[in-house]
Each structure stands twice: as structure tokens, then as C-alpha cells.
Write an enzyme that holds these catalytic residues in place. Sequence first.
Site, PDB file in Angstrom:
ATOM      1  N   ASP A 117       0.817  -1.210   0.000  1.00 31.71           N
ATOM      2  CA  ASP A 117       0.000   0.000   0.000  1.00 31.71           C
ATOM      3  C   ASP A 117       0.854   1.265   0.000  1.00 31.71           C
ATOM      4  O   ASP A 117       1.311   1.703   1.058  1.00 31.71           O
ATOM      5  CB  ASP A 117      -0.903  -0.055   1.253  1.00 31.71           C
ATOM      6  CG  ASP A 117      -1.797   1.155   1.351  1.00 31.71           C
ATOM      7  OD1 ASP A 117      -2.405   1.358   2.418  1.00 31.71           O
ATOM      8  OD2 ASP A 117      -1.875   1.918   0.365  1.00 31.71           O
TER       9      ASP A 117
ATOM     10  N   ASP B 174      -1.438   5.491  -5.463  1.00 30.99           N
ATOM     11  CA  ASP B 174      -1.833   4.734  -4.280  1.00 30.99           C
ATOM     12  C   ASP B 174      -2.216   3.297  -4.635  1.00 30.99           C
ATOM     13  O   ASP B 174      -3.360   3.031  -5.023  1.00 30.99           O
ATOM     14  CB  ASP B 174      -3.005   5.447  -3.605  1.00 30.99           C
ATOM     15  CG  ASP B 174      -3.370   4.793  -2.290  1.00 30.99           C
ATOM     16  OD1 ASP B 174      -4.271   5.316  -1.601  1.00 30.99           O
ATOM     17  OD2 ASP B 174      -2.762   3.766  -1.948  1.00 30.99           O
TER      18      ASP B 174
HETATM   19  O1  LIG Z   1      -5.412   4.854   2.856  1.00 25.75           O
HETATM   20  C1  LIG Z   1      -4.947   4.789   1.757  1.00 25.75           C
HETATM   21  C2  LIG Z   1      -4.254   3.579   1.289  1.00 25.75           C
HETATM   22  N1  LIG Z   1      -4.791   2.447   2.027  1.00 25.75           N
HETATM   23  C3  LIG Z   1      -6.079   2.068   1.484  1.00 25.75           C
HETATM   24  C4  LIG Z   1      -6.580   0.897   2.226  1.00 25.75           C
HETATM   25  C5  LIG Z   1      -6.024  -0.361   1.990  1.00 25.75           C
HETATM   26  C6  LIG Z   1      -6.532  -1.451   2.687  1.00 25.75           C
HETATM   27  C7  LIG Z   1      -7.568  -1.270   3.591  1.00 25.75           C
HETATM   28  C8  LIG Z   1      -8.092   0.001   3.815  1.00 25.75           C
HETATM   29  C9  LIG Z   1      -7.598   1.082   3.115  1.00 25.75           C
HETATM   30  N2  LIG Z   1      -4.995   5.755   0.849  1.00 25.75           N
HETATM   31  C10 LIG Z   1      -5.602   6.919   1.118  1.00 25.75           C
HETATM   32  S1  LIG Z   1      -4.775   8.380   1.093  1.00 25.75           S
HETATM   33  C11 LIG Z   1      -6.176   9.330   1.484  1.00 25.75           C
HETATM   34  C12 LIG Z   1      -7.246   8.489   1.636  1.00 25.75           C
HETATM   35  C13 LIG Z   1      -8.568   8.986   1.907  1.00 25.75           C
HETATM   36  C14 LIG Z   1      -9.674   8.416   1.284  1.00 25.75           C
HETATM   37  C15 LIG Z   1     -10.948   8.897   1.559  1.00 25.75           C
HETATM   38  C16 LIG Z   1     -11.115   9.941   2.463  1.00 25.75           C
HETATM   39  C17 LIG Z   1      -9.981  10.493   3.079  1.00 25.75           C
HETATM   40  C18 LIG Z   1      -8.710  10.011   2.803  1.00 25.75           C
HETATM   41  C19 LIG Z   1      -6.913   7.120   1.467  1.00 25.75           C
HETATM   42  C20 LIG Z   1      -7.872   6.015   1.617  1.00 25.75           C
HETATM   43  O2  LIG Z   1      -8.557   5.900   2.604  1.00 25.75           O
HETATM   44  N3  LIG Z   1      -7.958   5.157   0.609  1.00 25.75           N
HETATM   45  C21 LIG Z   1      -8.940   4.117   0.576  1.00 25.75           C
HETATM   46  C22 LIG Z   1     -10.255   4.753   0.188  1.00 25.75           C
HETATM   47  C23 LIG Z   1     -11.425   4.380   0.819  1.00 25.75           C
HETATM   48  C24 LIG Z   1     -12.620   4.993   0.472  1.00 25.75           C
HETATM   49  C25 LIG Z   1     -12.663   6.004  -0.464  1.00 25.75           C
HETATM   50  C26 LIG Z   1     -11.471   6.389  -1.072  1.00 25.75           C
HETATM   51  C27 LIG Z   1     -10.250   5.771  -0.773  1.00 25.75           C
END
Ligand SMILES: O=C(CNCc1ccccc1)Nc1scc(-c2ccccc2)c1C(=O)NCc1ccccc1
Length: 331
Positions: free
Chosen positions: A36, A220
Site C-alpha cells: 500500500d 496509491d
Molecule cells: O489509505 C490509503 C491507502 N490504504 C487504502 C486501504 C487499503 C486497505 C484497507 C483500507 C484502506 N490511501 C488513502 S490516502 C487518502 C485516503 C482517503 C480516502 C478517503 C477519504 C480520506 C482520505 C486514502 C484512503 O482511505 N484510501 C482508501 C479509500 C477508501 C474509500 C474512499 C477512497 C479511498
Amino acid sequence: GTGSAAAVPINADFDIAYVTPVTLGTPPQTLQLDFDSGSSDLWVFSSHLPTSQIRGQQIYAPNKSSTAKLLDGHSWSITYGDGSGSRGNVYTDNVTVGGLTVGSQAIECAQQVSSSFTTEDHIDGLVGLGFSTLNTVSPKSQLTFFDNAKSNLDSPVFTADLKYKQAGTYDFGFIDEAKYTGEITYVPVNSDPGYWTFPSSGYAVGSGNFTASSISGIADTGTSLVYLPTAIVTAYYRQVQGATNSRSYGGYVFPCASTLPTFTFGVGAARFTIPAAYLNYAPVTPGSATCFGGLQSSSGVGINIWGDVALKAAFVVFNGGNPPTIGWAAK
Ligand SMILES: O=C(CNCc1ccccc1)Nc1scc(-c2ccccc2)c1C(=O)NCc1ccccc1
């Protein structure tokens, strides 16, 4: 040294996430972990978890490893943007990925995981490949596997060759010329936010004109979809019959039978086209005739995210040199 390991989609029907085999400790315990680049904690399902929170995942049991050492008085707690999260204590132990070993890597052992991790039985934990400034271990934050490995790598890089509905690879320490065509276009990375943040030079919808526009976003590997500014996303779905931005499903949906345009994004002078199939992400519920788009608005996210839907359209070099850069190539 170098390493090379498979990135295997966890679901046969659509690419929710990719896992890679990682061996931990002595004798080796092998777990399937989600690499990740959007976070910086290496955490695993562990023997410290209540059995009620484990549903088929492999666990790491530090007390079964002769090389495990408790990092006394340290803990960690992480929450992702989708509200999922986990927390626990910390050991150091040997970690090996595709032939590349890091001795005394911080392994964050889960004592609690949120329900979405419990129900995702193909993911045994994460390997954060973001910048170590994002690591959540307290009181002393820990280095990522990549940062620990860097000094032993032939070159301070890792590459992602993710694929649509098939296994790809993560390589460490070298750039495999056989994995891409043409030239690699490198652009600067701003690591201050802790992510692999880079400028994209614009976009095009289907066969339409390319709109030059500097878009800052993160590469990402841990996020499934692509999240971009609303203006870009509405321009895309204007070309999709029956598309709507559904409050109930939390994003743009459309009839699964719709013909989707491709989506092209720029990195410097280079152009990368995401095939329509990648953008028809999945039925909103199994068997539904309504499908969820692989391109969604970043307005609710706060940052633009080039997740797996975009990454699998290219060969991507994460260059951890000084200064860090990111390279994109066709394949
Ligand atoms: O957190 C991450 C990367 N990890 C993702 C992940 C992997 C396994 C299990 C759970 C999550 N990337 C990033 S950077 C910034 C965000 C973010 C997303 C939405 C709101 C605020 C910040 C995210 C992230 O949470 N990625 C996963 C995601 C979930 C839902 C919607 C969009 C992205």
C-alpha cells in the site's frame, strides 16, 4: 540486493485489492499482505487478536518466532479514509519479500481490527510503502520495509506492474525493462504529505480533446479506484448513457451494459489510456444490472488518488532516491 513478488487480485470478479506473499520470522510464517503506497504501517493479523475478529485470515504469532522481539511500550493505531482501521502492539522480526530480507523490521501486530478487515478474508494485513513520516507507531515511529531495505537495494526503487484481473508484480531494487515499452517519464514527487504525490498534466475523455491541466494527486496501490476533481468526473460521465451520481451507492453508477469511454491522463508529455473495461468497476451488489464506476469524485476525499484502476494501465517506478521521483511507462 533485489526482490520480486507477485501481486495477486483478491477477488476473481473485480480488482478490489492485490496481495503479495510475505514471510515473517523464524521458522517462516507466510501471510498474504496488501502492498500500500498510500500508507506507511506494516501491520498483520496476529495471535493477539480475539478469534471473533479473525475469519480465515493467516496470522503472525510472534511467540512462535525465535527471532521476534517485543518493541516494549510501543503501540500503533491507524484509520483509513473509508473508516476502516486497526490497532495493536509492535514486534521486530525478519521480513522477506520475493527473496529480499529486512532484519528487525517493525511488525505491527493487530489486537483489534475493524469489521471490514475481518470480513475481507483474503487480506492478512498491509505493507505500507508510503513515506515513513506517516507511520503511526508511538512513542517512536518506525521505518517502512522499503526504507529499511533501501540501503541494501541495487537501486533505491520499487516498481508496480499491476494488472487487470490477473497477477502482476512488485519489484524492489531494479527496473525490469521487459515489463514496459518505450520510455519512462519521470516527474517530481512532493513527499511532504507522506504520500507519493505527483503532478499529472491533464486528461481526455474517450476520443475527445486532451485538456491540459495540472492535477496534483497521489499514486496509491492500496486504493482500488481513481478519485479526481468533480469537473473531470462529470465530463467523463456526461458520455455515459444512464449514469447518475448516486447518494445511496456513494458515487457514480450506470447500467452495466452501458458503453464506457476510455480515460486518458497525462504525466508530463506522456499519455496513458485507461481501457473502458477497467472503468466498469463492479456491479453495486452481486448480479445487479447497475455498475459502480472506477472513476469517482475526490470532492469527498480531500485529495486526488490515482488508485489501482489507473496504476494497472501503466508500469510505475517509485524512486526513493534523493529527491524522490515517480516514473510512468506504457506496457
Ligand atoms: O489509505 C490509503 C491507502 N490504504 C487504502 C486501504 C487499503 C486497505 C484497507 C483500507 C484502506 N490511501 C488513502 S490516502 C487518502 C485516503 C482517503 C480516502 C478517503 C477519504 C480520506 C482520505 C486514502 C484512503 O482511505 N484510501 C482508501 C479509500 C477508501 C474509500 C474512499 C477512497 C479511498
